[in-house]
Design a protein around this motif. Structure first.
Motif, short mmCIF file in Angstrom:
data_model
loop_
_atom_site.label_atom_id
_atom_site.label_comp_id
_atom_site.label_asym_id
_atom_site.label_seq_id
_atom_site.Cartn_x
_atom_site.Cartn_y
_atom_site.Cartn_z
N PHE A 13 38.42 -10.42 -17.34
CA PHE A 13 39.18 -9.51 -16.49
C PHE A 13 38.94 -9.88 -15.03
CE2 PHE A 13 38.80 -7.39 -20.47
CZ PHE A 13 39.98 -6.67 -20.63
N THR A 14 39.98 -9.74 -14.24
CA THR A 14 39.88 -10.02 -12.81
C THR A 14 40.74 -9.02 -12.06
OG1 THR A 14 40.06 -11.75 -11.13
CG2 THR A 14 41.81 -11.67 -12.78
N GLY A 15 40.63 -9.02 -10.75
CA GLY A 15 41.39 -8.07 -9.95
C GLY A 15 40.81 -7.97 -8.55
N VAL A 16 40.80 -6.77 -8.02
CA VAL A 16 40.32 -6.56 -6.66
C VAL A 16 39.54 -5.25 -6.60
CG1 VAL A 16 42.46 -5.41 -5.96
CG2 VAL A 16 40.97 -6.45 -4.22
N THR A 17 38.49 -5.23 -5.79
CA THR A 17 37.77 -3.99 -5.52
C THR A 17 37.84 -3.75 -4.01
OG1 THR A 17 35.63 -5.13 -5.26
CG2 THR A 17 36.20 -4.34 -7.46
N VAL A 18 38.18 -2.55 -3.64
CA VAL A 18 38.28 -2.18 -2.24
C VAL A 18 37.28 -1.06 -1.97
CG1 VAL A 18 39.81 -1.33 -0.41
CG2 VAL A 18 40.72 -2.80 -2.22
N ALA A 19 36.45 -1.25 -0.95
CA ALA A 19 35.36 -0.30 -0.74
C ALA A 19 35.28 0.13 0.72
CB ALA A 19 34.03 -0.92 -1.16
N ASP A 20 34.77 1.33 0.91
CA ASP A 20 34.45 1.83 2.23
C ASP A 20 33.09 2.51 2.17
OD1 ASP A 20 36.89 1.51 4.09
OD2 ASP A 20 37.77 2.27 2.23
#
Length: 248
Positions: free
Chosen positions: A133-140
């Motif tokens: 599995f792959t994708g994107v993680t967006v964090a603050d």
């Protein structure tokens, strides 16, 4: 003739003294730079970060950048650069969105989904062909009191989700680029998962104040069972703490 030989002798002696003086100065400069690479100050760890660290994690961080790191090839890039070691202590909330991928190996993933929807890649219609599995993680979150925004692009390989990836932390004074690998996921009886990500900072891809940076980090990511990525949408959420050291 004797007068010429004596004058020439004094000339050679003078050149030798100048050479020795320059060599002494150069040695002193290198020594000061090496000393600066060895110096670091361990800060007080924020309570919410410390609570998620094991005794081994605390010992590793408090030991500083590490002699082995300073002595390996990566340290050569900062030998001529004046800077300081900075502690890395961050707490972030990661918004996740993953999808399956196919391909010949985990090192050459062919995603089944992208920002435009299904890619139509061969094999994506059959879960038996999924290899990860792959994708994107967006964090603050925060690096001490400084707000930080992060994006990370992971590749998780079946069957245990061991993998790799890269991404960045964006602050107001620059972008810190990370290249990392992660260990397998570990699940408890309630279905909560944890994994450990180990990374090094890229001196070439980092920008602003972080240009030419050297250093390392360890990220500990925790996903509660109710926040695990949805089987259909791939959307989920993880809490993370990051600790390490960087030189710039």
């Amino acid at each position: 003739m004797k007068r010429f030989k004596i004058s020439y002798l004094f000339f050679l002696l003078g050149m030798l003294l100048i050479s020795c003086e320059n060599e002494s100065i150069d040695t002193e400069v290198v020594s000061q730079e090496e000393e600066s690479l060895e110096q670091f100050t361990v800060p007080e760890i924020p309570t919410d970060i410390k609570a998620m660290m094991s005794a081994e994690d605390l010992a590793l961080f408090e030991a500083g950048p590490g002699k082995e790191y300073l002595n390996n090839g990566m340290s050569k890039g900062v030998r001529g650069k004046h800077g300081n070691w900075h502690p890395i202590l961050m707490k972030l909330g990661y918004n996740l969105q993953f999808g399956p991928f196919v391909g010949e190996s985990c090192e050459s993933p062919i995603p089944c989904f992208n920002e435009n929807g299904p890619t139509g890649a061969e094999g994506c219609e059959n879960p038996e062909y999924y290899i990860g599995f792959t994708g994107v993680t967006v964090a603050d979150g925060y690096w001490y009191s400084k707000p930080v925004h992060s994006m990370y692009f992971p590749v998780f390989c079946l069957p245990d989700y061991e993998g790799y990836g890269e991404g960045f932390y964006q602050l107001d004074n620059g972008m810190l680029w990370l290249e990392a690998t992660n260990g397998p996921f570990h699940y408890d009886a309630e279905g909560n998962s944890r994994f450990r990500r180990i990374g090094q900072y890229s001196p070439d891809k980092s920008q602003g104040v972080f240009s030419g940076v050297r250093g390392w980090e360890i990220a500990l990511l925790y996903t509660a069972a109710e926040n695990a990525p949805d089987p259909i949408t791939g959307i989920g959420y993880s809490d993370a703490i990051i600790f390490g050291w960087a030189y710039w």
